[in-house]
Design an enzyme around this catalytic site. Structure first.
Site, mmCIF file in Angstrom:
data_model
loop_
_atom_site.group_PDB
_atom_site.id
_atom_site.type_symbol
_atom_site.label_atom_id
_atom_site.label_comp_id
_atom_site.label_asym_id
_atom_site.label_seq_id
_atom_site.Cartn_x
_atom_site.Cartn_y
_atom_site.Cartn_z
ATOM 1 N N HIS A 1 0.874 -1.219 -0.070
ATOM 2 C CA HIS A 1 0.156 0.014 -0.058
ATOM 3 C C HIS A 1 1.003 1.293 -0.074
ATOM 4 C CE1 HIS A 1 -3.879 -1.964 0.325
ATOM 5 N NE2 HIS A 1 -3.197 -3.049 0.913
ATOM 6 N N ASP B 1 2.645 1.794 -3.056
ATOM 7 C CA ASP B 1 2.512 1.917 -4.261
ATOM 8 C C ASP B 1 1.780 3.270 -4.823
ATOM 9 O OD1 ASP B 1 0.514 0.656 -3.974
ATOM 10 O OD2 ASP B 1 0.675 -0.698 -5.889
ATOM 11 N N SER C 1 -3.671 -23.253 -23.155
ATOM 12 C CA SER C 1 -3.008 -22.904 -21.944
ATOM 13 C C SER C 1 -2.924 -24.517 -21.257
ATOM 14 C CB SER C 1 -3.445 -22.031 -21.265
ATOM 15 O OG SER C 1 -2.945 -22.180 -19.806
ATOM 16 N N SER D 1 0.496 -14.185 -11.799
ATOM 17 C CA SER D 1 0.606 -14.966 -12.814
ATOM 18 C C SER D 1 -0.115 -14.131 -14.075
ATOM 19 C CB SER D 1 -0.315 -16.252 -12.771
ATOM 20 O OG SER D 1 -1.721 -15.948 -12.669
ATOM 21 N N ASP E 1 4.012 -4.853 -10.594
ATOM 22 C CA ASP E 1 3.765 -6.559 -10.974
ATOM 23 C C ASP E 1 4.253 -6.467 -12.360
ATOM 24 O OD1 ASP E 1 2.466 -6.730 -8.864
ATOM 25 O OD2 ASP E 1 0.511 -7.156 -9.882
HETATM 26 P P1 ADP Z 1 -2.552 -13.700 -9.878
HETATM 27 O O1 ADP Z 1 -2.055 -12.465 -10.718
HETATM 28 O O2 ADP Z 1 -2.236 -13.391 -8.363
HETATM 29 O O3 ADP Z 1 -2.197 -15.128 -10.314
HETATM 30 P P2 ADP Z 1 -5.085 -12.648 -10.861
HETATM 31 O O4 ADP Z 1 -6.561 -12.864 -10.756
HETATM 32 O O5 ADP Z 1 -4.370 -11.326 -11.313
HETATM 33 O O6 ADP Z 1 -4.033 -13.503 -10.107
HETATM 34 O O7 ADP Z 1 -4.697 -13.365 -12.573
HETATM 35 C C1 ADP Z 1 -4.961 -14.912 -12.673
HETATM 36 C C2 ADP Z 1 -5.481 -15.436 -13.753
HETATM 37 O O8 ADP Z 1 -4.367 -15.236 -15.128
HETATM 38 C C3 ADP Z 1 -5.880 -16.610 -14.099
HETATM 39 O O9 ADP Z 1 -7.029 -16.993 -13.537
HETATM 40 C C4 ADP Z 1 -5.925 -16.678 -15.632
HETATM 41 O O10 ADP Z 1 -7.057 -16.176 -16.050
HETATM 42 C C5 ADP Z 1 -4.773 -15.785 -16.073
HETATM 43 N N1 ADP Z 1 -3.530 -16.539 -16.371
HETATM 44 C C6 ADP Z 1 -2.161 -16.586 -15.643
HETATM 45 N N2 ADP Z 1 -1.416 -17.422 -16.227
HETATM 46 C C7 ADP Z 1 -1.961 -18.145 -17.052
HETATM 47 C C8 ADP Z 1 -1.600 -19.363 -17.816
HETATM 48 N N3 ADP Z 1 -0.519 -19.920 -17.607
HETATM 49 N N4 ADP Z 1 -2.595 -20.061 -18.574
HETATM 50 C C9 ADP Z 1 -3.987 -19.528 -18.362
HETATM 51 N N5 ADP Z 1 -4.138 -18.367 -17.672
HETATM 52 C C10 ADP Z 1 -3.183 -17.825 -17.153
HETATM 53 MG MG MG Z 2 -2.516 -10.558 -11.002
#
Ligand code: ADP
Ligand code: MG
Length: 386
Positions: free
Chosen positions: A39, A41, A72, A129, A173
């Site tokens: 918090h 940023d 994926s 992710s 990020d």
């Molecule tokens: P975080 O960024 O903390 O993992 P978020 O809700 O911001 O959580 O983003 C996660 C989403 O990003 C997943 O639910 C999916 O839709 C997408 N995502 C990320 N990496 C992949 C992957 N390797 N394959 C498919 N979808 C992905």
């Molecule tokens: Mg995210």
């Protein structure tokens, strides 16, 4: 990181799915975890994230005919991008669609392509992710003849997440995923985007991330409330100590001289931001000189501040942090990210990791009736071609 055999298997899967021939390129983008500074940023303060070893891989090959075909393995789902009419489809591939769409402002003529995503990064766990899949896509466009500057890749990816997918996220990020270096943490000033690579000279600890098993219900309303409270605190403090652009620009002694002139709740929010910002700078010095004891201490203080002053922890985050920091060999532990669920990050003595991983799940389950998951990691490299 996955080994060559694992990547080789995915190459075969790519050819089975999309056909043989042509050049398939491989790219990697890590996830990230913030060691300290939450918090801060959006208050123009510092953060200190690392890229982790785990991440998303992309196999990509230019194709002749649209649509772009995606798969994926992480979620076992296919998707398509209709290149003439790119719209949000409310599935995982929207992150890819957004990056592809916005990159046309830099590279007008993007060809169609086939792409396979896979990796070892847990999704939806607060390890970013989403930034990882965006950035791996952005740098993978190189394979289609579109070589983006890192700064463009960061901007496009953030825009894809904010405007196309419609999820708010700060700049940390995408920045970390794209810019991190192996064995370093990134000290980023979110007020002016200046940054420094800080050598991770801590040899007597490994980084362990523990997920509470509770999905971060980034209760958007609570998050927005905090932002408003910080704006209000800035306005009132500026009237006392002189105009400042960001809350993190208010010095500690200035804040202390003015804190009783503003409402108590706002003073608590400001206290967190201002002291947390100085903890981040101190933590960066600890990393550099290898001072694990002080660093661990700062992490514990940070958690207490997010709990008692900023009010963004949950029962589960507090339980995981408390259990974790009282285990033998743990230097420090704190929640990481926006709070309201998600993860903690701990520094654990290498010799104690095995015992930590053995004992923590059942202790945490007894306390909360949730299943925690742990990953052991270290500061990894930013996004790159494999
Ligand atoms: P975080 O960024 O903390 O993992 P978020 O809700 O911001 O959580 O983003 C996660 C989403 O990003 C997943 O639910 C999916 O839709 C997408 N995502 C990320 N990496 C992949 C992957 N390797 N394959 C498919 N979808 C992905
Ligand atoms: Mg995210």
């Amino acid at each position: 990181m996955l080994d060559a055999a694992e990547i080789g298997k995915r190459l075969l899967e790519f050819e089975t799915r999309f056909g043989r021939g042509g050049v398939i390129d491989t790219y990697f983008a890590p996830g990230r975890v913030n060691l300290i500074g939450d918090h801060t940023d959006y208050n123009g303060g510092h953060v200190l994230p690392i890229a982790i070893q785990q991440g998303n891989y992309l196999l990509i090959r230019r194709s002749e005919l649209p649509p772009a075909r995606l798969y994926s393995a992480s979620v076992d789902m296919e998707a398509r991008i209709l290149l003439t009419d790119i719209k949000k489809e409310r599935d995982w591939a929207d992150y890819v669609r957004g990056v592809y769409l916005y990159s046309r402002s830099v590279c007008a003529d993007l060809p169609p392509f086939d792409a396979l995503y896979f990796g070892d990064l847990p999704l939806d766990s607060g390890l970013s992710s989403s930034a990882s899949i965006e950035i791996v896509t952005a740098i993978g466009l190189e394979s289609l003849g579109c070589r983006l500057e890192r700064s463009d890749a960061i901007k496009l990816s953030r825009r894809a997440e904010n405007d196309f997918v419609g999820v708010f996220c700060g700049v940390m990020d995408q920045f970390t995923v794209a810019m991190a270096e192996k064995g370093k943490a990134v000290l980023l000033n979110c007020g002016n985007m200046e940054f420094r690579q800080i050598p991770f000279n801590i040899k007597d600890a490994v980084v362990v991330v523990g997920h509470t098993g509770v999905r971060r219900s980034l209760s958007a309303t609570e998050y927005n409330t905090r932002r408003h409270e910080c704006e209000e605190a800035l306005r009132l403090l500026s009237a006392k100590v002189g105009p400042r652009q960001h809350l993190a620009d208010v010095g500690i002694s200035e804040f202390e001289s003015a804190r009783y002139s503003i409402p108590e709740k706002l003073a608590k929010r400001a206290e967190h931001v201002i002291y947390e910002n100085s903890r981040v700078e101190e933590a960066a010095r600890c990393l550099e000189r290898g001072d694990t004891v002080t660093l661990g201490h700062l992490m514990n203080r940070s958690h207490e501040s997010l709990r008692d002053l900023f009010d963004v922890t949950t029962e589960e985050l507090d339980a995981l942090q408390e259990l974790s920091s009282s285990q033998p060999g743990v230097w420090g532990c704190r929640m990481t990210g926006a709070g309201f669920g998600g993860c903690v990050v701990a520094l654990v003595k290498p010799d104690n990791v095995e015992r930590y991983l053995r004992r923590m799940p059942s202790m945490y389950w007894k306390a909360t009736h949730y299943d925690a998951e742990f990953i052991v990691t270290s500061p990894g490299a930013g996004a790159h071609k494999v």
